[in-house]
Enzyme design. Structure first.
Site, PDB file in Angstrom:
ATOM      1  N   ASP A 184       2.052  -1.223 -15.909  1.00  0.00           N
ATOM      2  CA  ASP A 184       2.212  -0.583 -14.603  1.00  0.00           C
ATOM      3  C   ASP A 184       3.060   0.682 -14.710  1.00  0.00           C
ATOM      4  O   ASP A 184       3.458   1.264 -13.702  1.00  0.00           O
ATOM      5  CB  ASP A 184       2.817  -1.551 -13.588  1.00  0.00           C
ATOM      6  N   VAL A 215       6.071   1.073 -15.641  1.00  0.00           N
ATOM      7  CA  VAL A 215       7.472   0.870 -15.261  1.00  0.00           C
ATOM      8  C   VAL A 215       8.130  -0.004 -16.326  1.00  0.00           C
ATOM      9  O   VAL A 215       7.568  -1.028 -16.731  1.00  0.00           O
ATOM     10  CB  VAL A 215       7.585   0.200 -13.879  1.00  0.00           C
ATOM     11  N   GLU A 220       0.817  -1.214   0.000  1.00  0.00           N
ATOM     12  CA  GLU A 220       0.000   0.000   0.000  1.00  0.00           C
ATOM     13  C   GLU A 220       0.853   1.268   0.000  1.00  0.00           C
ATOM     14  O   GLU A 220       0.496   2.259  -0.656  1.00  0.00           O
ATOM     15  CB  GLU A 220      -0.952  -0.005   1.196  1.00  0.00           C
TER      16      GLU A 220
END
Length: 327
Positions: free
Chosen positions: A258, A260, A239
């Site tokens: 994502d 990345v 988180e």
């Protein structure tokens, strides 16, 4: 509190209040049931973000600006140097004495975050990791700044309401959210649409009054009230990754992105602990980075961030980054 530190230790103050409910048997509390109900990791951060977008049309532009800045900063290598120290305020909402988790359990969560974000966790060198070449020390340190405790009559906190963050609705208001990470620990966390939850976070760019991380006490830290397979503090690592602008490794879509570059394409989240060599069904059948903190594996199955993820996280703390106030 805001500063970059290289070697100094910071004294912290912690405030607590205690109140026990002797009429409730821990084994029969909603949170005890919650521990048994969660068998597969679930994170509603993306769904909460989509709700925020509906509530605040201007958020999309702010998020787009953050993404543009992030791409430019990463491409030019303008990443924060040194060690960034982040003060953490735990806001503990409990109904029974069992749910009012100990200072030791809260400190254990700080310890896990410090190990996971500096690649000093004991499982970082797990054998047969096909992505050992990109595992990284993010270079962020967490310090327990304050503990605020409040007794409640609520048996469940719904993520969509965000009442745990509102004093008027029985929760605890955020403390200095632009300079401190607020971490709400609740006795029982659920989604109205997805059922029992472990936790969720708010991406950069959202309202400061709701900024931070929320977790059930049953997956916060190690020992105490935690229960396998979510008893190693990795829910918070996951988180906090979101809070630092990381997305789920499968991009919340089949073979999604994502954002990345050094993480492989995943067709879907992984649960449990995947077998060594597990491959995606996406184009090229790449080896999945199922040991990454941003997947959905059990706590013992996740143990690394990638270099690209670290760059993305550090960018938000840059001089013009969305969380530059934490510098």
């Amino acid at each position: 509190m805001k500063k970059l530190v290289f070697s100094a230790l910071v004294l912290v103050s912690m405030f607590s209040c205690q109140k026990e409910d002797a009429n409730v048997t821990p084994e029969n509390t909603p949170s005890a049931v919650a521990i048994n109900k969660v068998s597969l990791r679930g994170c509603i951060t993306q769904e909460m973000h989509e709700l925020d977008l509906k509530k605040d049309p201007s958020l999309a532009k702010r998020m787009a600006d953050i993404e543009e800045y992030t791409k430019n900063a990463m491409s030019q290598g303008r990443i924060v140097n040194g060690v960034l120290e982040i003060p953490v305020v735990f806001n503990v909402l409990y109904r029974t004495s069992t749910e009012n988790i100990s200072l030791a359990q809260l400190q254990s969560q700080i310890d896990v975050l410090n190990k996971d974000f500096t690649a000093t966790n004991s499982d970082i060198n797990t054998a047969n990791n096909p992505y050992s070449s990109v595992r990284v020390n993010v270079g962020i340190r967490f310090v327990l700044d304050q503990v605020i405790r409040k007794v409640t009559t609520k048996t469940v906190w719904y993520s969509e309401d965000q009442f745990m963050k509102s004093t008027a609705n029985g929760g605890i208001a955020a403390t200095s959210p632009t300079t401190k990470l607020n971490f709400w620990v609740v006795n029982n966390l659920e989604s109205r649409t997805q059922g029992q939850l472990l936790g969720y976070a708010q991406f950069p760019g959202g309202a400061s009054s709701t900024d931070g991380v929320v977790c059930g006490h049953y997956c916060t830290g190690t020992g105490g009230t935690t229960s396998a397979p979510f008893n190693l503090g990795r829910t918070a690592t996951h988180e906090v990754g979101h809070w630092m602008n990381l997305r789920h490794i499968w991009g919340d879509a089949t073979c999604g992105s994502d954002l990345v570059s050094d993480t492989p394409t995943h067709n879907a989240p992984n649960g449990g602990v995947p077998a060594v060599g597990h491959r995606s069904t996406c184009s090229g059948a790449p080896l999945e980075m199922y040991m990454n903190y941003m997947d959905y594996t059990d706590d013992r199955g996740m143990y690394m961030f990638s270099i690209g993820q670290a760059n993305r996280m550090l960018t938000i703390f840059g001089t013009s980054g969305s969380r530059s106030s934490f510098r």
